[in-house]
Enzyme design. Structure first.
Site, short mmCIF file in Angstrom:
data_model
loop_
_atom_site.label_atom_id
_atom_site.label_comp_id
_atom_site.label_asym_id
_atom_site.label_seq_id
_atom_site.Cartn_x
_atom_site.Cartn_y
_atom_site.Cartn_z
N LYS A 52 0.84 -1.21 0.00
CA LYS A 52 0.00 0.00 0.00
C LYS A 52 0.88 1.26 0.00
CE LYS A 52 -3.78 -2.39 2.34
NZ LYS A 52 -4.58 -2.61 3.56
N GLN A 96 -4.42 -1.65 9.86
CA GLN A 96 -4.39 -2.96 9.21
C GLN A 96 -4.94 -4.03 10.17
OE1 GLN A 96 -3.66 -3.34 6.03
NE2 GLN A 96 -3.85 -5.55 5.96
N ASP A 119 -10.79 2.81 4.32
CA ASP A 119 -11.09 1.37 4.25
C ASP A 119 -12.59 1.12 4.13
OD1 ASP A 119 -9.04 -0.50 4.19
OD2 ASP A 119 -8.56 -0.25 6.33
N1 GUN Z 1 -6.83 -6.90 6.35
C1 GUN Z 1 -7.18 -7.60 5.26
N2 GUN Z 1 -7.70 -6.77 4.32
C2 GUN Z 1 -7.66 -5.53 4.85
C3 GUN Z 1 -8.07 -4.25 4.36
O1 GUN Z 1 -8.58 -4.08 3.25
N3 GUN Z 1 -7.87 -3.21 5.21
C4 GUN Z 1 -7.34 -3.36 6.45
N4 GUN Z 1 -7.20 -2.29 7.21
N5 GUN Z 1 -6.96 -4.54 6.94
C5 GUN Z 1 -7.14 -5.61 6.13
#
Ligand code: GUN
Length: 295
Positions: A52, A96, A119
């Protein structure tokens, strides 16, 4: 069988995001800014957050990765989130998941200002999504919708079967596919661990979204001839044959399902790359204030 090529589509959309980001920077004198908080040392999470951050830089965003040891308390984490909520130089904030067991992910999610929740996990964004109002859409479902749109997959009136009801993928995906929108307008079946006769349910799907987190879970005998198959699985196994030391497997038995499918996403090279695109698009919208105007 046709491939839904996440690499191709993500590169094309990222080119446009980079142009838009450059225009934003010209106009405002700053870059869109995403902050990602990572708690602990989960191998998968480290890889995703690094990707990311790298992609933010590629499209001309500023990105900050804040890391905490897994011993951080819920109170400390939430205090940091509240501080970021107040910071006008930060447009988007993600924490995350998964988090260590002593931290409640729902409390953390609700502590994030919904206007920075790129998110799309905050209940305000989820509620607005369900009502078809402007909002941040969770990155993976958003990326899948962008991919369906890019390939002009006809979804209206089709039967979509979603396998898995997670907050991050399955549940929002079922809402998006059922909405009165394009892509959308599907008749949706949301299946999960308590579904009786899963095979019969999945066999009804013109569109199948596999988001269960189990390697090769969806097998050829479960898929209707001509179905569109979206594989959300990123199952990591250690490997001696790859440079990274890991090999990724989808939730779909690609080798045997692909010959039956009209369209299918590969793993890797499918949905995972589109998730990043969803997050970048949300971050750009957050910076521009197009969904929630800046005060
Ligand atoms: N863990 C797995 N997928 C995601 C996501 O799209 N965002 C976040 N913050 N954690 C995740």
């Amino acid at each position: 069988m046709n491939l839904l090529d996440g690499k191709l589509v993500s590169e094309k959309i990222k080119e446009q995001i980079a142009l838009d980001a450059a225009e934003f920077t010209t106009q405002t004198g700053r870059k869109p800014h995403l902050v990602a908080i990572l708690v602990g040392n989960d191998g998968g999470s480290e890889t995703y957050v690094a990707s990311k951050m790298r992609n933010c830089q590629l499209v001309g965003f500023e990105s900050t990765n804040i890391r905490y040891d897994e011993t951080i308390t819920e109170e400390e984490l939430i205090a940091k989130i509240k501080e970021i909520n107040q910071d006008d130089h930060i447009d988007g904030l993600i924490v995350q998941l998964p988090l260590p067991k002593h931290i409640d992910p729902d409390k953390v999610t609700e502590a994030i200002d919904y206007r920075k929740d790129v998110d799309g996990f905050h209940p305000i964004n989820l509620g607005r999504m369900q009502r078809n109002l402007p909002c941040f859409i969770p990155a993976t479902p958003y990326g899948i919708m962008l991919m369906l749109d890019y390939y002009k997959i006809d979804t209206a009136g089709k039967h979509a079967v979603v396998v898995g009801r997670s907050n991050i993928v399955g549940s929002p995906m079922s809402i998006l596919l059922a909405r009165n929108s394009n892509p959308g307008n599907c008749t949706v079946t949301l299946t999960h661990s308590r579904t009786k006769d899963l095979k019969t349910e999945v066999l009804r799907g013109d569109i199948v979204v596999a988001a269960i987190g189990k390697k090769n879970f969806v097998t050829a005998d479960m898929v209707k001839e001509g179905a569109v198959v979206i594989d959300v699985g990123i199952n990591r196994e250690t490997s001696t044959t790859t440079k990274s030391g890991f090999k990724l497997y989808g939730d779909v038995d690609f080798e045997h399902v692909a010959p039956k499918a009209s369209w299918i996403t590969p793993v890797p090279g499918g949905v995972g790359l589109m998730t990043i695109v969803g997050l970048l698009k949300n971050t750009l919208e957050a910076a521009k204030g197009t969904i929630y105007p800046k005060q």
